[in-house]
Every structure is written in C-alpha cells, then in structure tokens.
Design an enzyme around this catalytic site. Structure first.
Site, PDB file in Angstrom:
ATOM      1  N   ASP A  38       0.857  -1.190   0.000  1.00 13.77           N
ATOM      2  CA  ASP A  38       0.000   0.000   0.000  1.00 13.77           C
ATOM      3  C   ASP A  38       0.892   1.238   0.000  1.00 13.77           C
ATOM      4  OD1 ASP A  38      -1.995   2.065   0.843  1.00 13.77           O
ATOM      5  OD2 ASP A  38      -3.281   0.322   1.191  1.00 13.77           O
ATOM      6  N   ASP A  70       4.148   1.901  -4.296  1.00 14.87           N
ATOM      7  CA  ASP A  70       3.108   2.313  -5.242  1.00 14.87           C
ATOM      8  C   ASP A  70       2.878   1.189  -6.243  1.00 14.87           C
ATOM      9  OD1 ASP A  70       1.799   3.694  -7.595  1.00 14.87           O
ATOM     10  OD2 ASP A  70       1.959   5.363  -6.172  1.00 14.87           O
ATOM     11  N   LEU A  88      -7.856   4.615  -6.810  1.00 17.81           N
ATOM     12  CA  LEU A  88      -8.507   5.844  -6.364  1.00 17.81           C
ATOM     13  C   LEU A  88     -10.003   5.637  -6.576  1.00 17.81           C
ATOM     14  CD1 LEU A  88      -6.043   8.425  -7.969  1.00 17.81           C
ATOM     15  CD2 LEU A  88      -6.043   7.529  -5.625  1.00 17.81           C
ATOM     16  N   SER A 113     -17.071  -2.730  -9.217  1.00 21.63           N
ATOM     17  CA  SER A 113     -18.084  -1.903  -8.569  1.00 21.63           C
ATOM     18  C   SER A 113     -19.388  -1.955  -9.346  1.00 21.63           C
ATOM     19  CB  SER A 113     -17.558  -0.465  -8.548  1.00 21.63           C
ATOM     20  OG  SER A 113     -18.577   0.437  -8.224  1.00 21.63           O
ATOM     21  N   TYR A 152     -14.176   7.464 -13.121  1.00 20.33           N
ATOM     22  CA  TYR A 152     -13.961   6.339 -12.200  1.00 20.33           C
ATOM     23  C   TYR A 152     -14.610   5.068 -12.758  1.00 20.33           C
ATOM     24  CZ  TYR A 152     -14.644   3.265  -8.194  1.00 20.33           C
ATOM     25  OH  TYR A 152     -14.684   2.153  -7.373  1.00 20.33           O
ATOM     26  N   LYS A 193     -12.987   1.285 -13.935  1.00 24.50           N
ATOM     27  CA  LYS A 193     -13.378  -0.039 -13.418  1.00 24.50           C
ATOM     28  C   LYS A 193     -13.828  -0.945 -14.557  1.00 24.50           C
ATOM     29  CE  LYS A 193     -12.286   0.329  -9.246  1.00 24.50           C
ATOM     30  NZ  LYS A 193     -11.347  -0.560  -8.567  1.00 24.50           N
ATOM     31  N   ARG A 236     -30.377   2.143  -2.253  1.00 27.24           N
ATOM     32  CA  ARG A 236     -29.092   1.494  -2.510  1.00 27.24           C
ATOM     33  C   ARG A 236     -28.995   0.185  -1.737  1.00 27.24           C
ATOM     34  NH1 ARG A 236     -29.351   5.041  -5.518  1.00 27.24           N
ATOM     35  NH2 ARG A 236     -27.805   6.588  -6.137  1.00 27.24           N
ATOM     36  N   ASP A 282     -26.582  10.821  -9.962  1.00 25.38           N
ATOM     37  CA  ASP A 282     -27.199   9.785  -9.128  1.00 25.38           C
ATOM     38  C   ASP A 282     -28.339   9.088  -9.863  1.00 25.38           C
ATOM     39  OD1 ASP A 282     -25.657   9.916  -6.891  1.00 25.38           O
ATOM     40  OD2 ASP A 282     -27.098  11.018  -5.662  1.00 25.38           O
TER      41      ASP A 282
HETATM   42  P1  NAD Z   1      -9.615   2.834   0.179  1.00 23.67           P
HETATM   43  O1  NAD Z   1      -9.199   4.135  -0.426  1.00 23.67           O
HETATM   44  O2  NAD Z   1      -9.906   2.790   1.628  1.00 23.67           O
HETATM   45  O3  NAD Z   1      -8.517   1.718  -0.139  1.00 23.67           O
HETATM   46  C1  NAD Z   1      -7.678   1.771  -1.274  1.00 23.67           C
HETATM   47  C2  NAD Z   1      -6.252   1.585  -0.789  1.00 23.67           C
HETATM   48  O4  NAD Z   1      -5.382   1.651  -1.934  1.00 23.67           O
HETATM   49  C3  NAD Z   1      -5.813   2.691   0.173  1.00 23.67           C
HETATM   50  O5  NAD Z   1      -5.234   2.104   1.330  1.00 23.67           O
HETATM   51  C4  NAD Z   1      -4.794   3.493  -0.618  1.00 23.67           C
HETATM   52  O6  NAD Z   1      -3.766   4.014   0.206  1.00 23.67           O
HETATM   53  C5  NAD Z   1      -4.260   2.448  -1.596  1.00 23.67           C
HETATM   54  N1  NAD Z   1      -3.756   3.017  -2.844  1.00 23.67           N
HETATM   55  C6  NAD Z   1      -4.347   3.954  -3.630  1.00 23.67           C
HETATM   56  N2  NAD Z   1      -3.538   4.223  -4.678  1.00 23.67           N
HETATM   57  C7  NAD Z   1      -2.450   3.425  -4.555  1.00 23.67           C
HETATM   58  C8  NAD Z   1      -1.275   3.245  -5.329  1.00 23.67           C
HETATM   59  N3  NAD Z   1      -1.051   3.961  -6.439  1.00 23.67           N
HETATM   60  N4  NAD Z   1      -0.384   2.324  -4.929  1.00 23.67           N
HETATM   61  C9  NAD Z   1      -0.573   1.608  -3.801  1.00 23.67           C
HETATM   62  N5  NAD Z   1      -1.656   1.746  -3.015  1.00 23.67           N
HETATM   63  C10 NAD Z   1      -2.584   2.647  -3.395  1.00 23.67           C
HETATM   64  O7  NAD Z   1     -10.854   2.319  -0.663  1.00 23.67           O
HETATM   65  P2  NAD Z   1     -11.803   1.066  -0.419  1.00 23.67           P
HETATM   66  O8  NAD Z   1     -13.159   1.579  -0.175  1.00 23.67           O
HETATM   67  O9  NAD Z   1     -11.185   0.113   0.537  1.00 23.67           O
HETATM   68  O10 NAD Z   1     -11.809   0.464  -1.890  1.00 23.67           O
HETATM   69  C11 NAD Z   1     -11.021  -0.668  -2.238  1.00 23.67           C
HETATM   70  C12 NAD Z   1     -11.331  -1.038  -3.680  1.00 23.67           C
HETATM   71  O11 NAD Z   1     -12.711  -1.316  -3.809  1.00 23.67           O
HETATM   72  C13 NAD Z   1     -11.025   0.063  -4.706  1.00 23.67           C
HETATM   73  O12 NAD Z   1     -10.519  -0.560  -5.856  1.00 23.67           O
HETATM   74  C14 NAD Z   1     -12.383   0.675  -4.990  1.00 23.67           C
HETATM   75  O13 NAD Z   1     -12.439   1.235  -6.277  1.00 23.67           O
HETATM   76  C15 NAD Z   1     -13.271  -0.547  -4.872  1.00 23.67           C
HETATM   77  N6  NAD Z   1     -14.671  -0.235  -4.539  1.00 23.67           N
HETATM   78  C16 NAD Z   1     -14.952   0.505  -3.416  1.00 23.67           C
HETATM   79  C17 NAD Z   1     -16.279   0.812  -3.105  1.00 23.67           C
HETATM   80  C18 NAD Z   1     -16.633   1.656  -1.910  1.00 23.67           C
HETATM   81  O14 NAD Z   1     -17.734   2.246  -1.906  1.00 23.67           O
HETATM   82  N7  NAD Z   1     -15.796   1.745  -0.880  1.00 23.67           N
HETATM   83  C19 NAD Z   1     -17.314   0.331  -3.930  1.00 23.67           C
HETATM   84  C20 NAD Z   1     -16.995  -0.427  -5.040  1.00 23.67           C
HETATM   85  C21 NAD Z   1     -15.659  -0.705  -5.336  1.00 23.67           C
HETATM   86  C1  WQD Z   2     -25.894   6.673  -1.460  1.00 21.92           C
HETATM   87  C2  WQD Z   2     -27.242   7.397  -1.464  1.00 21.92           C
HETATM   88  C3  WQD Z   2     -27.132   9.562  -2.495  1.00 21.92           C
HETATM   89  C4  WQD Z   2     -24.512  11.382   0.515  1.00 21.92           C
HETATM   90  C5  WQD Z   2     -20.894   5.517  -4.690  1.00 21.92           C
HETATM   91  C6  WQD Z   2     -20.172   5.384  -6.010  1.00 21.92           C
HETATM   92  C7  WQD Z   2     -20.101   3.930  -6.416  1.00 21.92           C
HETATM   93  C8  WQD Z   2     -19.478   3.075  -5.297  1.00 21.92           C
HETATM   94  C9  WQD Z   2     -20.156   3.302  -3.995  1.00 21.92           C
HETATM   95  C10 WQD Z   2     -17.101   2.848  -5.659  1.00 21.92           C
HETATM   96  C11 WQD Z   2     -27.537   8.121  -2.786  1.00 21.92           C
HETATM   97  C12 WQD Z   2     -27.470   9.690  -1.026  1.00 21.92           C
HETATM   98  C13 WQD Z   2     -25.303  10.492  -0.194  1.00 21.92           C
HETATM   99  C14 WQD Z   2     -25.141  12.509   1.149  1.00 21.92           C
HETATM  100  C15 WQD Z   2     -27.271  11.737   0.315  1.00 21.92           C
HETATM  101  N1  WQD Z   2     -18.093   3.391  -5.079  1.00 21.92           N
HETATM  102  N2  WQD Z   2     -26.652  10.673  -0.288  1.00 21.92           N
HETATM  103  N3  WQD Z   2     -26.494  12.634   1.016  1.00 21.92           N
HETATM  104  O1  WQD Z   2     -23.562   7.148  -4.992  1.00 21.92           O
HETATM  105  O2  WQD Z   2     -24.652   4.918  -4.451  1.00 21.92           O
HETATM  106  O3  WQD Z   2     -22.216   5.032  -4.839  1.00 21.92           O
HETATM  107  O4  WQD Z   2     -20.210   4.722  -3.704  1.00 21.92           O
HETATM  108  O5  WQD Z   2     -17.089   2.034  -6.521  1.00 21.92           O
HETATM  109  O6  WQD Z   2     -19.338   3.872  -7.578  1.00 21.92           O
HETATM  110  O7  WQD Z   2     -20.870   6.123  -6.991  1.00 21.92           O
HETATM  111  O8  WQD Z   2     -23.131   5.974  -2.769  1.00 21.92           O
HETATM  112  O9  WQD Z   2     -23.017   6.654  -0.409  1.00 21.92           O
HETATM  113  O10 WQD Z   2     -22.545   8.384  -2.192  1.00 21.92           O
HETATM  114  O11 WQD Z   2     -24.876   7.577  -1.892  1.00 21.92           O
HETATM  115  O12 WQD Z   2     -28.478  11.910   0.212  1.00 21.92           O
HETATM  116  O13 WQD Z   2     -24.487  13.352   1.766  1.00 21.92           O
HETATM  117  O14 WQD Z   2     -27.187   8.437  -0.462  1.00 21.92           O
HETATM  118  O15 WQD Z   2     -27.839  10.501  -3.258  1.00 21.92           O
HETATM  119  O16 WQD Z   2     -28.911   8.032  -2.987  1.00 21.92           O
HETATM  120  P1  WQD Z   2     -23.492   5.835  -4.338  1.00 21.92           P
HETATM  121  P2  WQD Z   2     -23.313   7.191  -1.761  1.00 21.92           P
END
Ligand code: NAD
Ligand code: WQD
Length: 335
Positions: A33, A60, A85, A126, A150, A154, A232, A296
């Site tokens: 990380d 990285d 990211l 995602s 983003y 993905k 959601r 959204d």
């Molecule tokens: P997070 O930001 O907490 O974790 C990502 C980690 O990757 C962090 O610890 C960051 O320091 C590290 N990182 C970022 N860029 C890097 C680089 N260039 N080299 C090495 N390390 C690096 O996010 P998360 O919520 O734990 O998400 C993890 C994965 O899941 C991501 O790929 C994200 O796109 C995916 N994802 C997250 C969500 C969500 O809502 N949290 C939803 C769908 C998919």
């Molecule tokens: C959830 C609901 C908002 C904040 C995002 C990314 C998706 C994935 C997960 C990475 C929606 C509402 C939110 C606030 C609100 N990430 N809301 N007030 O948009 O479903 O998904 O995170 O892959 O790609 O787009 O999640 O938690 O932002 O929103 O009313 O201050 O809450 O409109 O209906 P979302 P969210």
C-alpha cells in the site's frame, strides 16, 4: 504451510477488513500500500486483531521495480487487487490520475505477476459498471457502461482481465462487483474515516452523529421510489470481506474464474438509513432536503443469486448492524 495472498491497497477500508477475514481463514496476507488513503496505524491494529506480525510493504502499485521486490521477498500464491482511487467526483476533476492509478496500476501488476509465474487475481470492481440500471434487481448479465471517469476505469479493468483470461488459460480472475460497502469491524479497530468531508452516505452520517457536520443533506426526495429518496444496496464490510475469502478459494482450489455481484439484494432509502443511524447513535440526526446530486440514479440493488450459487456467498448482517458498527468505530476513533 499457509498460502500467501498479496493485498494491494490492503491498508484501506475494504482491504483491512479482508486482511482479518483471510487471517482467520488460515491464509497469510501480505500488504502492499502507498498509504495515500490509509492511516499509518492500520498495520499495528491488524497485528493486534490477528495476534501475528503484519508484513506490509509501503510501495506504489505503478512501481514495477517495487512490485518485483515484493514478489521476490514473499512467496505469493495469489493477489487481491484493492489499490485504486475511488472518488467519483475527484475522478471528473482528475481523470488522468484515475487512469494512471486504476488502469496503469493494474497493467503494471499483471505484467509483474506474469513474469513471476503468478496468474490468480481477485479484482475490486463496482456496481458503478452498471451505469443507470435498466432492470432491478441487477444481474451480472445486465448491460454495462460508465457515466464518469472512475466508472470508465473499473469497466476498462474488467475488460482487460477478460481479454487476458481469453488469451491464456493460465490466468484466472475473480471479478467482484461491490454494491455499497458500509459499517466497520466489530472490534471498532477498523473502519472508514476519510481525510476530507465524506462523499458517501454512511461516513457522512457518522460525522453528523459526532457533531462534526451539522446535518445530512438528502440529495433529492422526488425520485420514483417509495419515499422519494435514493435506494441502494448497503453491504456490511465484514460480509464483503468474507466474499473475498470465498472468491479466493474458488480461484486457488478449483481454478474457477468468476464475475459476481456482492450485495444483499435489498435496497434501502436514504431516509431509512438516516433512521437506522439515528437508532444506532441514540438521537434523531438532523437532515435537510437538498437538490438531486448530478449523476445519481434512483435505485440500484443487486441480484445476489450468482454469488450464492457459485461461491455460496450470502450477506447476513443487517442495516442496523452496519450503522451500529460504524457508530462504535467513529466513537472509538474520536476518543
Ligand atoms: P480505500 O481508499 O480505503 O482503499 C484503497 C487503498 O489503496 C488505500 O489504502 C490506498 O492508500 C491504496 N492506494 C491507492 N492508490 C495506490 C497506489 N497507487 N499504490 C498503492 N496503493 C494505493 O478504498 P476502499 O473503499 O477500501 O476500496 C477498495 C477497492 O474497492 C477500490 O478498488 C475501490 O475502487 C473498490 N470499490 C470501493 C467501493 C466503496 O464504496 N468503498 C465500492 C466499489 C468498489
Ligand atoms: C448513497 C445514497 C445519495 C450522501 C458511490 C459510487 C459507487 C461506489 C459506492 C465505488 C444516494 C445519497 C449520499 C449525502 C445523500 N463506489 N446521499 N447525502 O452514490 O450509491 O455510490 O459509492 O465504486 O461507484 O458512486 O453511494 O453513499 O454516495 O450515496 O443523500 O451526503 O445516499 O444521493 O442516494 P453511491 P453514496
């Protein structure tokens, strides 16, 4: 001899919870990380939780030399690739950074893995790849698309993995499409606490509950949903972590590649989440109705049946458990 699994981004929100689940399942997780979005004390917390030293490489994902060094130092059997990211809004402002880290990072990782003779990888995808869904609940066969940089990264990463698997049968991938991860570890030692003002609903509510933010802005109450606010599929991060253990098992034990949704199949509205969080913290959290947030969709929830059939995965924790664990985590983090 336990199998060793490299977790890129393993110090982050989902990666750290998966670390614990893997250790409990008898694997030896190793972290790589850059800590660009992780707290420095995560490895120490993981050591406390698992009762074992943590092997953590600060590097990285785009640095091929560093990756070679890690592969030479550890006997890796498979990789779970979390590092990326992940902010939709930031990706619109900084599309090149997202392309470079998310797509470039995966390319570098795959090259180095191939050179090391390693071909098994679980990928964090995602529900964003479904764009504006046309069917609900959403099956994996639904049309895919992207509405922001983003989502583009993905979807492109998924396609790169599918092309690679088709080109060489040694490659085997588990592509996991997460819906809305929420909640925190039951120990209150791990959770999500973004550096900036949170964009996502649950961490935003956590800050309203601590008093750091004055009120939740509900983005739109005129959607075509039962109470007019967005629906959601929130999935507890500990359930999600278990999904990774099952995905890894399918790759390592059966050589069975897969693409699955990880969600509960149940949609909750913003107002339902607000009420659940209010129950968790013991007071009615203030909210105001605000305009819709651009980009959204009204509703997004998974058809979770393929993950159940293929991996035996079922998310079992409730929305109340997500809110209670989030509240316990943020309360502990602020004391
Ligand atoms: P997070 O930001 O907490 O974790 C990502 C980690 O990757 C962090 O610890 C960051 O320091 C590290 N990182 C970022 N860029 C890097 C680089 N260039 N080299 C090495 N390390 C690096 O996010 P998360 O919520 O734990 O998400 C993890 C994965 O899941 C991501 O790929 C994200 O796109 C995916 N994802 C997250 C969500 C969500 O809502 N949290 C939803 C769908 C998919
Ligand atoms: C959830 C609901 C908002 C904040 C995002 C990314 C998706 C994935 C997960 C990475 C929606 C509402 C939110 C606030 C609100 N990430 N809301 N007030 O948009 O479903 O998904 O995170 O892959 O790609 O787009 O999640 O938690 O932002 O929103 O009313 O201050 O809450 O409109 O209906 P979302 P969210």
């Amino acid at each position: 001899m336990p199998q060793t699994v490299l977790l890129t981004g393993g110090a982050g929100y989902i990666g750290s919870h998966t670390y614990v689940a893997l250790a409990e399942a008898g694997y030896r997780p190793v972290i790589l990380d850059s800590f660009v979005n992780a707290r420095d004390d995560v490895p120490e917390r993981l050591a406390r939780l698992t009762g074992a030293p943590v092997s953590c490489h600060r590097a990285d994902i785009r640095d091929a030399t560093a990756l070679h060094r890690v592969f030479a130092a550890e006997r890796i059997d498979a990789v779970i690739h979390f590092a990326a990211l992940k902010s939709v809004g930031e990706s619109v402002a900084r599309p090149l950074d997202y392309t470079e880290t998310n797509i470039g990072g995966l390319m570098t990782l795959l090259r180095v893995m191939g050179e090391a003779g390693l071909h098994r990888l679980v990928f964090s995808s995602s529900a964003t790849v479904y764009g504006a869904p046309q069917t609900l609940p959403i099956p994996e066969t639904a049309p895919v698309g992207h509405t922001n940089p983003y989502g583009f990264t993905k979807l492109t990463c998924e396609q790169i993995l599918q092309q690679l698997a088709a080109s060489d049968p040694r490659w085997c991938f588990g592509i996991l499409r997460y819906f809305n991860p929420a909640g925190a570890h039951h120990s209150a030692l791990l959770g999500e606490d973004p550096r900036d003002t949170p964009n996502n609903l649950m961490p935003y509510l956590a800050r309203v509950a601590t008093g750091e933010l004055p009120a939740l802005q509900v983005f739109g109450d005129d959607y075509d949903t039962p109470d007019g606010t967005g629906l959601r599929d929130y999935i507890h991060v500990e359930d999600l972590a278990r999904g990774h253990v099952l995905s890894l098992g399918a790759l390592l034990e059966q050589g069975a590649g897969h693409l699955v949704n990880l969600g509960t199949g149940q949609g909750y509205s913003v107002l339902e989440v607000l009420r659940a969080y209010s129950r968790a913290c013991g007071r009615d959290l203030p909210h105001v109705i605000a305009p819709r947030r651009p980009g959204d969709v009204a509703a997004c929830y998974a058809d979770p049946s393929r993950a159940a059939d293929f991996l035996g995965f079922r998310a079992c924790r409730t929305l109340d458990e997500m809110c209670a664990s989030s509240w316990a985590w943020i309360s502990a983090a602020r004391t």
